[in-house]
Design a protein around this motif. Sequence first.
Motif, PDB file in Angstrom:
ATOM      1  N   ALA A 129      62.052  -0.285 -32.805  1.00 14.91           N
ATOM      2  CA  ALA A 129      60.833   0.336 -33.938  1.00 14.91           C
ATOM      3  C   ALA A 129      59.701   0.290 -32.848  1.00 14.91           C
ATOM      4  N   ILE A 130      59.380  -0.412 -32.127  1.00 12.64           N
ATOM      5  CA  ILE A 130      58.303  -0.155 -30.977  1.00 12.64           C
ATOM      6  C   ILE A 130      58.306   1.289 -30.406  1.00 12.64           C
ATOM      7  N   ASP A 131      59.659   1.689 -29.949  1.00 16.02           N
ATOM      8  CA  ASP A 131      59.668   2.862 -29.433  1.00 16.02           C
ATOM      9  C   ASP A 131      59.344   3.990 -30.302  1.00 16.02           C
ATOM     10  N   GLY A 177      57.035   3.687 -32.561  1.00 22.90           N
ATOM     11  CA  GLY A 177      55.652   3.638 -32.876  1.00 22.90           C
ATOM     12  C   GLY A 177      55.383   3.081 -34.356  1.00 22.90           C
ATOM     13  N   VAL A 178      56.343   2.092 -34.745  1.00 21.48           N
ATOM     14  CA  VAL A 178      56.434   1.827 -36.030  1.00 21.48           C
ATOM     15  C   VAL A 178      55.546   0.473 -36.258  1.00 21.48           C
TER      16      VAL A 178
END
Lengths: 151, 177
Positions: free
Chosen positions: B130-132, B134-135
Motif C-alpha cells: 500500500a505504501i508503494d 502511495g495509499v
Amino acid sequence: MRARARAGAFAALGILLLAVSLPSVAFDIEAMPTPALQKRYNGLVHELRCMQCQNQSIADSPVGLAEDLRRDVREQLIAGKTDEQIRESMVARYGNIILFRPPFQAGTAWVWIAPFVFLLFGVFVGVRIVRKRTALVAGDDSDVDKDEPPR
Amino acid sequence: MSRFLLPAVVFLALSGVLYVGVVHSPNKSTMQSALLGKPVPAFSLPVLGNPGSTLSNTQLAGRPWVMNVWGTWCVACREEHEVLLAIGRQNALPLVGLNWKDEDDAAKEWLQQLGNPYSVVAVDRDGRTAIDFGVYGAPETFFIGADGFVHYRHVGPMTEDVWQREFLARLPKGGLQ
C-alpha cells in the motif's frame, strides 16, 4: 503598573511557547542500531507529513500508516540509503506534499519566494508612510510646542 | 482618490490569490497520485483464501486491470461494496482486491457475508505494498493500463459515475482483446 502588565505578557508568551513545544510523543518501541542512525531517523520522521492527518509529521502521528512509514524510513536507513534517497522514495510514492519543506522547483518556487515579495512590499509601504509623515512634519509651521520651554 | 487606489489594487490581488487557492485547494478526495504515468509498483503477495499461492504484478501484465484497496476496518469500504459487486458482475476487466492491514479471517467473513466482487484478493498484511502505491486511506482504486502503468487513482468510495467516467472510459474502444 506597566511593568506588571509587561511581566504578565511575558508569562503568557512563555506558557504559549511551552504549549507549542511540548515534546512529541514517542511512538517507537524500536531504537535504531547506532546513535548516528537514530539522529538521522529522528530528523527524517519529523520532516515527513502523515498523509492521513496532514498537519502532523509521521513522528507525531499514532495512525497505522504513519507507523508503516516510520518502519519504511527505519528499514531504508539500515539498508544504507542516504537521507536524500529516502526523501526521494517518499516523494515518488506520495508526491511533494509529503515533505514539510518542499523542494525549490518550478512548481514550488512561489512558495519560497512569496514571503520575501510580501516582505519587500511591506517595507515599501512602510517607507512611503514614514516619508509622507516626515514631509508633513517638516512643512508644519503651526507651532505646537510654543508653550513648552526650550530644551 | 489615489490614496485608495493602492489598497484597492492590493485587496483585489489578494482576493484573486485566495480565490484561486480556495477553488484549487487539494481536496483530499481529488489529490493526484504521484504514481500517475509511472510503472505499477512491483509486488508479490499471498492470495486470500488460497494458502501457498501468490499474486504478483507480473502475472497481471499485458492487460488493463483495476486494484481496489480495502479493509474490514474501513467504513467507507462497506459503503462502496454494492457498487463493487455490480462492477464485478460486469466482468469488464480484472478487479484485484488489496486487503490492507487486515485479518484474513475477518476479510473472508466480509466477502462471504457481503459477496465477493473481486477476481482475486491479495493480502497486504503489513501495508508495504500500500505504501508503494502511495495509499493514504482506504478505499482507493487504481486503474493500471495494459502498458503496466498507473493511469488513474480514485480516492474514496467508488461510484457508478466514477466507474463509467474514469475507469471504463480508459479501456481501449471495443473492450478487451
